[in-house]
Motif scaffolding. Structure first.
Motif, PDB file in Angstrom:
ATOM      1  N   GLN A 229       0.897  -1.206  -0.235  1.00 45.71           N
ATOM      2  CA  GLN A 229       0.268  -0.328   0.279  1.00 45.71           C
ATOM      3  C   GLN A 229       0.946   1.470   0.263  1.00 45.71           C
ATOM      4  OE1 GLN A 229      -3.010  -0.101  -0.451  1.00 45.71           O
ATOM      5  NE2 GLN A 229      -3.918  -2.158  -0.543  1.00 45.71           N
TER       6      GLN A 229
ATOM      7  N   ALA B  80       3.413   1.754  -2.041  1.00 39.26           N
ATOM      8  CA  ALA B  80       3.841   1.838  -3.409  1.00 39.26           C
ATOM      9  C   ALA B  80       2.418   2.645  -3.683  1.00 39.26           C
ATOM     10  CB  ALA B  80       4.298   0.840  -3.921  1.00 39.26           C
ATOM     11  N   GLY B  81       1.023   2.132  -3.059  1.00 40.24           N
ATOM     12  CA  GLY B  81      -0.470   2.660  -4.243  1.00 40.24           C
ATOM     13  C   GLY B  81       0.057   3.679  -3.653  1.00 40.24           C
TER      14      GLY B  81
ATOM     15  N   ALA C 137       2.299   5.857  -2.991  1.00 43.63           N
ATOM     16  CA  ALA C 137       2.774   6.812  -3.572  1.00 43.63           C
ATOM     17  C   ALA C 137       2.863   7.507  -5.498  1.00 43.63           C
ATOM     18  CB  ALA C 137       4.949   5.870  -4.161  1.00 43.63           C
ATOM     19  N   ALA C 138       1.843   6.029  -6.008  1.00 40.40           N
ATOM     20  CA  ALA C 138       0.928   6.356  -7.426  1.00 40.40           C
ATOM     21  C   ALA C 138       0.353   7.196  -6.813  1.00 40.40           C
ATOM     22  CB  ALA C 138       0.421   4.175  -7.903  1.00 40.40           C
TER      23      ALA C 138
ATOM     24  N   SER D 152       1.797  10.615  -6.756  1.00 42.36           N
ATOM     25  CA  SER D 152       2.396  10.974  -8.572  1.00 42.36           C
ATOM     26  C   SER D 152       1.034  11.534  -9.045  1.00 42.36           C
ATOM     27  CB  SER D 152       2.496  10.032  -8.566  1.00 42.36           C
ATOM     28  OG  SER D 152       2.169   9.075  -9.144  1.00 42.36           O
TER      29      SER D 152
ATOM     30  N   GLY E  42      -4.044   3.402 -15.582  1.00 41.94           N
ATOM     31  CA  GLY E  42      -3.861   2.349 -14.607  1.00 41.94           C
ATOM     32  C   GLY E  42      -4.906   1.492 -14.916  1.00 41.94           C
TER      33      GLY E  42
ATOM     34  N   LEU F 145       1.739  -6.203  -5.816  1.00 44.55           N
ATOM     35  CA  LEU F 145       2.430  -4.753  -5.784  1.00 44.55           C
ATOM     36  C   LEU F 145       1.645  -4.260  -7.276  1.00 44.55           C
ATOM     37  CD1 LEU F 145       4.357  -2.938  -4.858  1.00 44.55           C
ATOM     38  CD2 LEU F 145       5.738  -3.546  -5.371  1.00 44.55           C
ATOM     39  N   LEU F 146       2.265  -4.699  -8.576  1.00 42.53           N
ATOM     40  CA  LEU F 146       2.186  -3.596  -9.485  1.00 42.53           C
ATOM     41  C   LEU F 146      -0.022  -3.641 -10.079  1.00 42.53           C
ATOM     42  CD1 LEU F 146       2.366  -2.879 -12.206  1.00 42.53           C
ATOM     43  CD2 LEU F 146       1.982  -5.082 -13.190  1.00 42.53           C
TER      44      LEU F 146
ATOM     45  N   ILE G 249      -0.523  -0.791  -7.146  1.00 44.56           N
ATOM     46  CA  ILE G 249      -0.204   0.726  -7.961  1.00 44.56           C
ATOM     47  C   ILE G 249      -0.881   1.519  -8.929  1.00 44.56           C
ATOM     48  CG2 ILE G 249       1.817   1.798  -9.278  1.00 44.56           C
ATOM     49  CD1 ILE G 249       3.459  -0.312  -8.236  1.00 44.56           C
TER      50      ILE G 249
ATOM     51  N   ASN H  76      -4.760   2.601  -7.651  1.00 42.02           N
ATOM     52  CA  ASN H  76      -4.396   3.563  -7.228  1.00 42.02           C
ATOM     53  C   ASN H  76      -4.533   4.639  -8.095  1.00 42.02           C
ATOM     54  OD1 ASN H  76      -5.379   3.420  -3.951  1.00 42.02           O
ATOM     55  ND2 ASN H  76      -3.120   1.934  -4.605  1.00 42.02           N
ATOM     56  N   PHE H  77      -3.235   4.402  -9.385  1.00 42.91           N
ATOM     57  CA  PHE H  77      -2.986   4.996 -10.150  1.00 42.91           C
ATOM     58  C   PHE H  77      -4.771   5.429 -10.957  1.00 42.91           C
ATOM     59  CE2 PHE H  77      -1.282   6.680 -14.521  1.00 42.91           C
ATOM     60  CZ  PHE H  77      -0.133   6.923 -14.262  1.00 42.91           C
TER      61      PHE H  77
END
Length: 466
Positions: free
Chosen positions: A290, A292-293, A295-296, A299, A317, A352-353, A356, A359-360
């Motif tokens: 999460q 990493a999410g 961070a997405a 951004s 996404g 993880l992908l 990301i 959330n992107f």
């Protein structure tokens, strides 16, 4: 602009309480069985589903509540209710009492997920509205991480009651901040309170802009209400807003049914199925995912959404989610739980992908479109309808993911999620408008014109731009 940013960020921070509850239940499910008779997958699914059922009830009533008492008061009630119901869950002495507390906290969350984005959409300046709406997702993700980390540190003592009770802390911290916030100027104007609307705008806009903004909102509201019934659900299901309603309902449902909460609610079971073991693997690894999410989402919120636009971010996404589903299908098809080593790396990488990508795209943009797609008098009710569809998908995931995992296996489940992600990509490509930089009143005309920008508004007016 700075005042508007502060108001938007404070309102968006209500997402923290939602995110905390989403993830902390993963820790609660690991340990609640030692005190209460909750052990089977169906019982655990019921504990999770009760929150979603409550959220559906809250979402259905949120639009009426926000229109009746205002956006700010609604959010204050949310935080008070969340505090009370979190403590009720922590002190539950029986399964029915805990289920009741979970349903009630779901009601509070359901209202918050409608009202907070509406308040942000109506209060944030147009130039940064997209960023402020995605800040709600950033706050939600921060709450998710907080919930996982809290569960991890309390796992040694198996203190599931404390996991639930600590949910009251972020709600109490936000209360004094929300008390300082102005009510939405658009809501004041819907109630005919022009002087209050002007004072509200003065708190978030430069004084030189207030009269022009007030006149534009007043003109748009007068135009909206002329010869129309005003603010009812029936308006959402007939022209000219039926297209907007179908779009946001589809978007809200697809956001959930593509599988995000299968990871958040049941991450310990999912990582166990991959072959991970121990509290660190089952609670700390999801928290790392999460991050990493987050961070997405950051951004998107800080750098991209008001530069790149909504459509390319959302489609990118969903494409990442589809790729992640393919990776997870391959991992499970090759017997992840017994393969170890490289399979665990790919399994973790797939999750993880997916996070990301979600959330992107979906995680950040659904609330943006929900906040932008309806006129003022329909905005909270329209968001309620969208969230109801969203939570229906959520309830299906909460109730059926674990049985599906047992029946279809990981490969089968993520094949289904991958196909649904492809459907989502097609829907967004076909129906999502690009609303970057456009005023809310201008976006309304897009939907009124059958999903096309009216010719005079095809290019936003930049005559006053520096």
């Amino acid at each position: 602009m700075r005042k508007g940013l502060f108001v938007g960020l404070t309102a968006a921070s209500v997402g923290v309480v939602y995110g905390y509850d989403l993830s902390t239940i993963a820790g609660v499910l690991l340990f609640v069985g030692k005190d209460l008779a909750i052990a089977s997958d169906s019982q655990k699914g019921l504990l999770t589903t009760m929150v979603v059922i409550g959220q559906i009830g809250g979402a259905l009533g949120a639009g009426v509540l926000a229109n009746a008492i205002g956006r700010k008061r609604s959010m204050l009630l949310i935080l008070l209710g969340y505090t009370a119901f979190a403590l009720l869950g922590a002190f539950s002495m029986s399964v029915p009492m805990l289920l009741t507390a979970r349903a009630l906290i779901g009601v509070a969350i359901g209202v918050s997920v409608v009202v907070a984005p509406v308040y942000v959409a109506e209060s944030a300046p147009a130039a940064v509205r997209g960023s402020m709406l995605t800040a709600y997702q950033v706050a939600t993700l921060s709450g998710v991480i907080l919930g996982y980390v809290t569960a991890y540190f309390l796992a040694g003592s198996q203190s599931w009651r404390l996991m639930l009770g600590l949910a009251a802390v972020p709600a109490l911290l936000l209360l004094p901040l929300l008390l300082r916030m102005p009510e939405s100027a658009r809501w004041y104007l819907l109630k005919g309170r022009t002087d209050d609307a002007r004072r509200s705008l003065l708190r978030i806009e430069p004084e030189d802009n207030v009269d022009a903004e007030l006149a534009e909102i007043s003109r748009a509201i007068a135009e909206e209400t002329q010869d129309r019934s005003g603010g009812g659900l029936s308006e959402l299901v007939r022209q000219p807003y039926l297209r907007a309603t179908l779009f946001v309902v589809a978007l809200g449902f697809l956001q959930q049914i593509t599988g995000i909460n299968a990871i958040i609610y049941f991450s310990p079971g999912l990582f166990t199925a991959m072959g991970f073991h121990g509290n660190f693997a089952l609670l700390a690894l999801p928290a790392m995912v999460q991050v990493a999410g987050l961070a997405a989402a950051l951004s998107v919120s800080l750098f991209l959404i008001d530069r790149m636009g909504r459509r390319p971010i959302l489609m990118s996404g969903i494409a990442l989610m589809t790729i992640a589903d393919i990776v997870l299908v391959a991992v499970f098809a090759n017997g992840a739980a017994h393969a170890g080593g490289l399979a665990l790396v790919f399994g973790f990488g797939g999750v993880l992908l997916f996070i990301i990508g979600f959330n992107f795209g979906f995680g950040s943009l659904v609330w943006v479109y929900a906040g932008e797609s309806f006129p003022s008098r329909l905005r909270s009710i329209g968001s309620s309808v969208m969230l109801t569809a969203n939570l229906t998908g959520n309830a299906l995931i909460a109730a059926f993911f674990l049985p599906m995992l047992q029946i279809l296996g990981g490969a089968g489940v993520y094949t289904v999620f991958g196909l649904l992600a492809v459907v989502a990509l097609v829907v967004v490509y076909r129906f999502a408008p690009e609303t970057k930089g456009r005023q809310l009143e201008e976006i309304r005309r897009y939907w009124e014109n059958g999903g096309k920008w009216p010719t005079p508004l095809d290019t936003p007016d930049t005559s006053d731009a520096p």
